[in-house]
Structure formats: structure tokens, C-alpha cells
Design an enzyme around this catalytic site. Sequence first.
Site, PDB file in Angstrom:
ATOM      1  N   ASN A   7      40.168  47.314  41.544  1.00 30.76           N
ATOM      2  CA  ASN A   7      39.181  46.658  41.526  1.00 30.76           C
ATOM      3  C   ASN A   7      38.973  45.740  42.862  1.00 30.76           C
ATOM      4  OD1 ASN A   7      36.854  44.914  41.093  1.00 30.76           O
ATOM      5  ND2 ASN A   7      37.909  43.564  39.502  1.00 30.76           N
ATOM      6  N   TRP A   8      38.019  46.123  43.810  1.00 35.49           N
ATOM      7  CA  TRP A   8      38.169  45.521  45.175  1.00 35.49           C
ATOM      8  C   TRP A   8      37.276  44.222  45.095  1.00 35.49           C
ATOM      9  CZ3 TRP A   8      37.499  49.943  49.325  1.00 35.49           C
ATOM     10  CH2 TRP A   8      38.581  50.609  49.456  1.00 35.49           C
ATOM     11  N   LYS A   9      36.486  43.907  43.952  1.00 35.16           N
ATOM     12  CA  LYS A   9      35.584  42.703  43.664  1.00 35.16           C
ATOM     13  C   LYS A   9      34.629  42.667  44.920  1.00 35.16           C
ATOM     14  CE  LYS A   9      39.396  40.781  41.224  1.00 35.16           C
ATOM     15  NZ  LYS A   9      40.050  39.642  40.545  1.00 35.16           N
ATOM     16  N   HIS A  93      34.245  42.678  32.978  1.00 38.13           N
ATOM     17  CA  HIS A  93      35.451  41.894  33.622  1.00 38.13           C
ATOM     18  C   HIS A  93      35.080  40.555  33.408  1.00 38.13           C
ATOM     19  CE1 HIS A  93      37.842  40.292  36.829  1.00 38.13           C
ATOM     20  NE2 HIS A  93      38.172  41.629  36.894  1.00 38.13           N
ATOM     21  N   GLU A  95      35.313  37.902  35.087  1.00 35.36           N
ATOM     22  CA  GLU A  95      34.425  37.292  36.062  1.00 35.36           C
ATOM     23  C   GLU A  95      33.235  37.355  35.980  1.00 35.36           C
ATOM     24  OE1 GLU A  95      36.300  38.939  39.650  1.00 35.36           O
ATOM     25  OE2 GLU A  95      38.534  37.761  39.074  1.00 35.36           O
ATOM     26  N   GLU A 163      43.316  42.064  30.400  1.00 35.83           N
ATOM     27  CA  GLU A 163      43.331  41.291  31.406  1.00 35.83           C
ATOM     28  C   GLU A 163      43.270  40.169  31.000  1.00 35.83           C
ATOM     29  OE1 GLU A 163      42.179  43.535  35.341  1.00 35.83           O
ATOM     30  OE2 GLU A 163      40.387  42.559  34.361  1.00 35.83           O
ATOM     31  N   GLY A 169      44.241  37.130  39.547  1.00 31.78           N
ATOM     32  CA  GLY A 169      44.221  36.465  40.800  1.00 31.78           C
ATOM     33  C   GLY A 169      44.956  35.187  41.056  1.00 31.78           C
ATOM     34  N   SER A 208      47.343  40.099  38.421  1.00 28.70           N
ATOM     35  CA  SER A 208      48.426  39.893  39.383  1.00 28.70           C
ATOM     36  C   SER A 208      49.499  40.870  39.390  1.00 28.70           C
ATOM     37  CB  SER A 208      49.064  38.493  38.946  1.00 28.70           C
ATOM     38  OG  SER A 208      48.198  37.365  39.250  1.00 28.70           O
ATOM     39  N   GLY A 229      43.468  44.029  41.285  1.00 25.17           N
ATOM     40  CA  GLY A 229      42.655  43.300  42.030  1.00 25.17           C
ATOM     41  C   GLY A 229      43.259  43.238  43.492  1.00 25.17           C
ATOM     42  N   GLY A 230      43.693  42.217  43.835  1.00 29.50           N
ATOM     43  CA  GLY A 230      44.227  41.788  45.237  1.00 29.50           C
ATOM     44  C   GLY A 230      45.178  42.469  45.750  1.00 29.50           C
TER      45      GLY A 230
HETATM   46  C1  PEP Z   1      41.117  42.326  38.320  1.00 31.72           C
HETATM   47  O1  PEP Z   1      40.231  41.744  38.957  1.00 31.72           O
HETATM   48  O2  PEP Z   1      41.116  43.160  37.268  1.00 31.72           O
HETATM   49  C2  PEP Z   1      42.628  41.721  38.658  1.00 31.72           C
HETATM   50  C3  PEP Z   1      43.461  41.909  37.968  1.00 31.72           C
HETATM   51  O3  PEP Z   1      42.663  41.074  39.621  1.00 31.72           O
HETATM   52  P1  PEP Z   1      44.088  40.484  40.319  1.00 31.72           P
HETATM   53  O4  PEP Z   1      45.067  41.818  40.448  1.00 31.72           O
HETATM   54  O5  PEP Z   1      44.022  40.040  41.602  1.00 31.72           O
HETATM   55  O6  PEP Z   1      44.885  39.681  39.298  1.00 31.72           O
END
Ligand code: PEP
Length: 248
Positions: A7-9, A93, A95, A163, A169, A208, A229-230
Site C-alpha cells: 500500500n503505497w498511500k 483502511h 486512514e 491492521e 506507520g 509496521s 505500507g512504509g
Molecule cells: C498500511 O498502510 O496498511 C500499513 C500497514 O502501513 P505500515 O506498514 O507503514 O505500518
Amino acid sequence: MKFFMANWKMHKTVQEALEFLKDFIPSVQGISDREIGIAPAFVCIDSMSKALRDTDIKVGAQNVFYENKGAYTGEVSPVMLKDLNIDYVIIGHSERRKYFHETDEIINLKIKATMSENLNVIFCIGETLEERESEKTFDVLKKQIEKGLENIEKYDSLVLAYEPVWAIGTGKVASELQIEEAHAFIKNRLKDIYSDKADRIRILYGGSVSPENIHSIMNIANVDGVLVGGASLDPEKFLKIIKYEERK
Ligand code: PEP
């Protein structure tokens, strides 16, 4: 099949996305025992979908609206996404829930509309830190599942993603026990809805995930993959996550 979804956001321009693929496509060539996908920003989907046409790497969207057309300034519909040959849409999600006020009811409409176009859904659920600390985690997960999946029968197009909001994040990964308990609980709620067919619904962990913790996460019962994500923004890190067995 184990599933590794990026997930590149709101990161990467079209040029940066294509640059990522230059390194990434050859490095995952020949991997056929696991599913790999990337959900870039809307503006990158068309170019990415074309660049990945001859590969097994799937493309996803990070959001969608629940109507197919109309006066909804700024929104993108399931039909429009289908037209770009994508495979998955991430819905719910945290966010989106937090910054764009998406409720369980809105999420349910989005899941239905997306499935009507025969696109697969990655349905995200998870508790906030406050909810965990006040021992409401399982009530929250139950409500998110029951409301989000109300009147949804197409379990074959469904992937769940657990999640915990406090782990996204933040660098704070849920403990193995917390992940195991949550995934078992989610599986049981899915069984309440879909009986034995619930076994076909994969449950991903997200929060994370990194090359350092992926090995232990993938060994937890009922973890069928990860939403990253990150760490997915860097092709080398994402590759290390996908090839997690090589780092013990
Ligand atoms: C996400 O955005 O779904 C996520 C899990 O982000 P991160 O890996 O950066 O915590």
C-alpha cells in the site's frame, strides 16, 4: 496462496512508480508460489497496470466510491477502476476511516459496489490504541466485520486485513500473541457468516511490517500474508519481505 500487498498511500509520482518497477519486476520473476500486489496512488494505476501486464504482479487501488457515475466531484468509481484492469481495491483502511470519516456503512456500500464489478476487495479492520487499552478490541473487530460485510455473499473476492491502528506507520508491531488472537477471532467471525467457506478467505496482517519482523509474523497461525505500507516503498525491502524465508 500467501499474499504480499504493498500500500503505497500518497507516495510516488508516475515516474517514481515506474522507476521502482524497473528493479522490482526482474527480482520477482519466477516467484509463482505466492501472490504479489501493489496499490499505488490513483494517478499511477494506468501506467503501472500497463507496465505489469505481462507479469504476475497484481495492481490494486487504495480507495473507490460506491456509485458508478454521477455528480461526485473528485471520486473514482468501480467501473473506472475495472477499465484499468486492476485486480484489488483496498477498502476501509484506517486512514480513510480517520481522515475521510468513512463509516462501516459507507465501507459496506463500497465493498458491494466493487464486488459488483468483479473486482477483489481487501477489507481492512482494526482497533485504535484507546480501544485496545479499554479492552474493546474484539467488540470493535466484531462490529467492523458484521457491518462491513452485511449482505455480502461473494467470499471468493474477499481478503481481510487486520491492521491495528496503533501499529500502522508507528514502528510498533503487534505482538505474536495479539496477532494470533485477533486472526483467530476474525476467522471465527467469518465462519459465523460464511461457515466452512470462510477458510477460503485470506487474512493479512498489516502494521509496521519490515524485513526484520516478517519471518515471525508469517509463522503465526491464520496469517495468510501481509499488507505493507512504509517498507513497500523500497524495492529491496519489499523483496526481502516477499522472500521472508531467506532471512531467518
Ligand atoms: C498500511 O498502510 O496498511 C500499513 C500497514 O502501513 P505500515 O506498514 O507503514 O505500518
